[in-house]
Design a protein around this motif. Structure first.
Motif, PDB file in Angstrom:
ATOM      1  N   ARG A 175       0.813  -1.223   0.000  1.00  0.00           N
ATOM      2  CA  ARG A 175       0.000   0.000   0.000  1.00  0.00           C
ATOM      3  C   ARG A 175       0.845   1.272   0.000  1.00  0.00           C
ATOM      4  N   GLU A 176       1.829   1.374   0.875  1.00  0.00           N
ATOM      5  CA  GLU A 176       2.615   2.605   0.973  1.00  0.00           C
ATOM      6  C   GLU A 176       3.293   2.933  -0.346  1.00  0.00           C
ATOM      7  N   ARG A 177       3.862   1.914  -0.987  1.00  0.00           N
ATOM      8  CA  ARG A 177       4.516   2.144  -2.284  1.00  0.00           C
ATOM      9  C   ARG A 177       3.499   2.568  -3.333  1.00  0.00           C
ATOM     10  N   LEU A 178       2.342   1.930  -3.345  1.00  0.00           N
ATOM     11  CA  LEU A 178       1.318   2.255  -4.335  1.00  0.00           C
ATOM     12  C   LEU A 178       0.793   3.672  -4.159  1.00  0.00           C
ATOM     13  N   VAL A 179       0.588   4.085  -2.914  1.00  0.00           N
ATOM     14  CA  VAL A 179       0.140   5.460  -2.654  1.00  0.00           C
ATOM     15  C   VAL A 179       1.199   6.448  -3.122  1.00  0.00           C
ATOM     16  N   ALA A 180       2.473   6.124  -2.881  1.00  0.00           N
ATOM     17  CA  ALA A 180       3.552   7.013  -3.316  1.00  0.00           C
ATOM     18  C   ALA A 180       3.559   7.148  -4.843  1.00  0.00           C
ATOM     19  N   VAL A 181       3.378   6.025  -5.551  1.00  0.00           N
ATOM     20  CA  VAL A 181       3.307   6.079  -7.013  1.00  0.00           C
ATOM     21  C   VAL A 181       2.139   6.946  -7.454  1.00  0.00           C
ATOM     22  N   ALA A 182       0.955   6.690  -6.885  1.00  0.00           N
ATOM     23  CA  ALA A 182      -0.249   7.414  -7.296  1.00  0.00           C
ATOM     24  C   ALA A 182      -0.154   8.898  -6.947  1.00  0.00           C
ATOM     25  N   TYR A 183       0.475   9.221  -5.825  1.00  0.00           N
ATOM     26  CA  TYR A 183       0.612  10.633  -5.439  1.00  0.00           C
ATOM     27  C   TYR A 183       1.473  11.382  -6.441  1.00  0.00           C
ATOM     28  N   ARG A 184       2.551  10.756  -6.881  1.00  0.00           N
ATOM     29  CA  ARG A 184       3.414  11.413  -7.854  1.00  0.00           C
ATOM     30  C   ARG A 184       2.729  11.539  -9.215  1.00  0.00           C
ATOM     31  N   MET A 185       1.809  10.646  -9.477  1.00  0.00           N
ATOM     32  CA  MET A 185       1.041  10.730 -10.721  1.00  0.00           C
ATOM     33  C   MET A 185      -0.039  11.794 -10.649  1.00  0.00           C
ATOM     34  N   LEU A 186      -0.724  11.892  -9.512  1.00  0.00           N
ATOM     35  CA  LEU A 186      -1.932  12.703  -9.412  1.00  0.00           C
ATOM     36  C   LEU A 186      -1.751  13.999  -8.638  1.00  0.00           C
ATOM     37  N   GLY A 187      -0.682  14.118  -7.831  1.00  0.00           N
ATOM     38  CA  GLY A 187      -0.434  15.349  -7.088  1.00  0.00           C
ATOM     39  C   GLY A 187      -1.414  15.592  -5.958  1.00  0.00           C
ATOM     40  N   SER A 188      -2.171  14.583  -5.570  1.00  0.00           N
ATOM     41  CA  SER A 188      -3.163  14.725  -4.508  1.00  0.00           C
ATOM     42  C   SER A 188      -3.166  13.463  -3.674  1.00  0.00           C
ATOM     43  N   ALA A 205       3.449  22.581   7.244  1.00  0.00           N
ATOM     44  CA  ALA A 205       3.857  22.288   8.613  1.00  0.00           C
ATOM     45  C   ALA A 205       4.665  23.454   9.143  1.00  0.00           C
ATOM     46  N   VAL A 206       4.514  23.750  10.438  1.00  0.00           N
ATOM     47  CA  VAL A 206       5.311  24.804  11.064  1.00  0.00           C
ATOM     48  C   VAL A 206       6.785  24.457  10.898  1.00  0.00           C
ATOM     49  N   ASP A 207       7.587  25.396  10.445  1.00  0.00           N
ATOM     50  CA  ASP A 207       9.001  25.125  10.217  1.00  0.00           C
ATOM     51  C   ASP A 207       9.670  24.786  11.548  1.00  0.00           C
ATOM     52  N   GLY A 208      10.259  23.604  11.580  1.00  0.00           N
ATOM     53  CA  GLY A 208      10.850  23.139  12.829  1.00  0.00           C
ATOM     54  C   GLY A 208       9.941  22.203  13.577  1.00  0.00           C
ATOM     55  N   GLY A 209       8.663  22.193  13.189  1.00  0.00           N
ATOM     56  CA  GLY A 209       7.706  21.285  13.812  1.00  0.00           C
ATOM     57  C   GLY A 209       7.648  19.986  13.040  1.00  0.00           C
ATOM     58  N   ALA A 210       6.822  19.077  13.518  1.00  0.00           N
ATOM     59  CA  ALA A 210       6.714  17.768  12.901  1.00  0.00           C
ATOM     60  C   ALA A 210       5.423  17.664  12.119  1.00  0.00           C
ATOM     61  N   ALA A 211       5.536  17.253  10.864  1.00  0.00           N
ATOM     62  CA  ALA A 211       4.351  16.974  10.051  1.00  0.00           C
ATOM     63  C   ALA A 211       3.979  15.512  10.252  1.00  0.00           C
ATOM     64  N   PRO A 212       2.758  15.126   9.934  1.00  0.00           N
ATOM     65  CA  PRO A 212       2.415  13.712   9.997  1.00  0.00           C
ATOM     66  C   PRO A 212       3.419  12.897   9.204  1.00  0.00           C
ATOM     67  N   GLU A 213       3.781  11.745   9.722  1.00  0.00           N
ATOM     68  CA  GLU A 213       4.891  10.993   9.146  1.00  0.00           C
ATOM     69  C   GLU A 213       4.709  10.692   7.666  1.00  0.00           C
ATOM     70  N   ASP A 214       3.505  10.242   7.276  1.00  0.00           N
ATOM     71  CA  ASP A 214       3.323   9.874   5.874  1.00  0.00           C
ATOM     72  C   ASP A 214       3.311  11.109   4.984  1.00  0.00           C
ATOM     73  N   ASP A 215       2.663  12.196   5.422  1.00  0.00           N
ATOM     74  CA  ASP A 215       2.653  13.416   4.624  1.00  0.00           C
ATOM     75  C   ASP A 215       4.039  14.014   4.521  1.00  0.00           C
ATOM     76  N   ALA A 216       4.827  13.914   5.594  1.00  0.00           N
ATOM     77  CA  ALA A 216       6.190  14.444   5.565  1.00  0.00           C
ATOM     78  C   ALA A 216       7.019  13.701   4.528  1.00  0.00           C
ATOM     79  N   MET A 217       6.842  12.380   4.445  1.00  0.00           N
ATOM     80  CA  MET A 217       7.577  11.590   3.460  1.00  0.00           C
ATOM     81  C   MET A 217       7.235  12.038   2.046  1.00  0.00           C
TER      82      MET A 217
END
Length: 293
Positions: free
Chosen positions: A18-31, A94-106
């Motif tokens: 799933r994680e790899r597939l979402v990454a592929v689809a995100y780069r394709m769709l930008g959302s 994300a606030v600069d210096g703060g932490a974004a959600p792990e998956d969104d940060a990736m």
């Protein structure tokens, strides 16, 4: 293995992909939302498939997700109510210096704004060939099967896409140096320092402003600096943030409402790309940090 046992094993194998597939689809769709939908569609199709007929689950899923993404991209181009070129890339703030959600940060770290904008200029098949080969090392032969092209034709698609992408500004400085440039830009704007702004902008800087009536694109340091100074007069406070991994800030006016979100691409000590969102509906839909006290 029983039918239920086989299904459970397939479901577990799908979750591992799933994680790899979402990454592929995100780069394709930008959302991220569209990417999740594409992967969910792959799961639905998998549930209808005879599991014994699938020799390579990872390859099968990549093929399905790739084709779903191509269909989505093509439907965007044919919908008259949506200008594909003016579509705002999904922005993770994300606030600069703060932490974004792990998956969104990736996702944000790997796909900056400038690249998302350029990817949107590619045809669906160019985008798939580039994303799968250059970002995920999928062989051209396998990509060709997804899009119905020969291996050589697929190589040409990826090569064409790569030439377009290679013109995309890529940040070279470390985050602290990028932030220093953007902080200096913000200070110059708030102080009414026209010359200071111009020195911080690349001579061919491109500024895309997303406002309620559409997108305004301005090119050139002096051409960008003048409206930036006008807009800064309404700003009473600002908060440093990172937008898709790149430095920017959120600005507020005297009434306490958000004036806009600004994101910058910094290369060799100068801002080469600016993206501003001032559309109230877009801003309200974003998960922006609160105004600083």
């Amino acid at each position: 293995m029983t039918g239920s046992g086989a299904h459970e094993a397939t479901a577990e194998a799908f979750e591992q992909q799933r994680e790899r597939l979402v990454a592929v689809a995100y780069r394709m769709l930008g959302s991220r939302a569209d990417a999740e939908d594409a992967v969910q569609e792959a799961w639905i199709r998998l549930a209808r498939q005879d599991e014994a007929s699938i020799d390579n689950l990872a390859g099968w899923l990549t093929t399905v997700v790739g084709r779903v993404c191509i269909d989505v991209l093509r439907s965007r181009k044919t919908r008259p109510e949506l200008s594909y070129e003016d579509r705002l890339p999904e922005l993770v703030v994300a606030v600069d210096g703060g932490a974004a959600p792990e998956d969104d940060a990736m996702l944000a770290e790997s796909v900056g704004m400038a690249l998302l904008v350029v990817l949107d200029s590619l045809t669906p098949t160019e985008r798939l060939a580039f994303v799968l080969h250059d970002m995920f090392a999928v062989p051209f032969g396998e990509i060709g099967e997804i899009i119905g092209r020969s291996t050589d034709a697929t190589k040409m698609l990826a090569s064409r896409a790569r030439r377009k992408v290679q013109g995309t500004p890529q940040p070279q400085e470390e985050p602290r140096r990028q932030r220093a440039v953007v902080d200096a830009f913000l200070a110059a704007a708030r102080n009414g320092d026209f010359e200071g702004l111009v020195t911080l902008l690349d001579p061919n800087v491109t500024w895309r402003t997303y406002h309620p009536k559409g997108v305004l694109t301005t090119v050139g340091a002096a051409e960008v600096a003048e409206p930036v100074l006008r807009g800064a007069r309404s700003m009473t406070s600002a908060l440093p943030v990172r937008v898709n991994g790149e430095p920017g800030f959120v600005a507020w006016g005297a009434n306490g409402k958000v004036l806009g979100l600004v994101a910058c691409t910094v290369v060799e000590g100068r801002i080469v790309e600016l993206l501003t969102v001032s559309d109230r509906k877009r801003l309200d839909a974003m998960d922006l940090p609160p105004r600083p006290e």
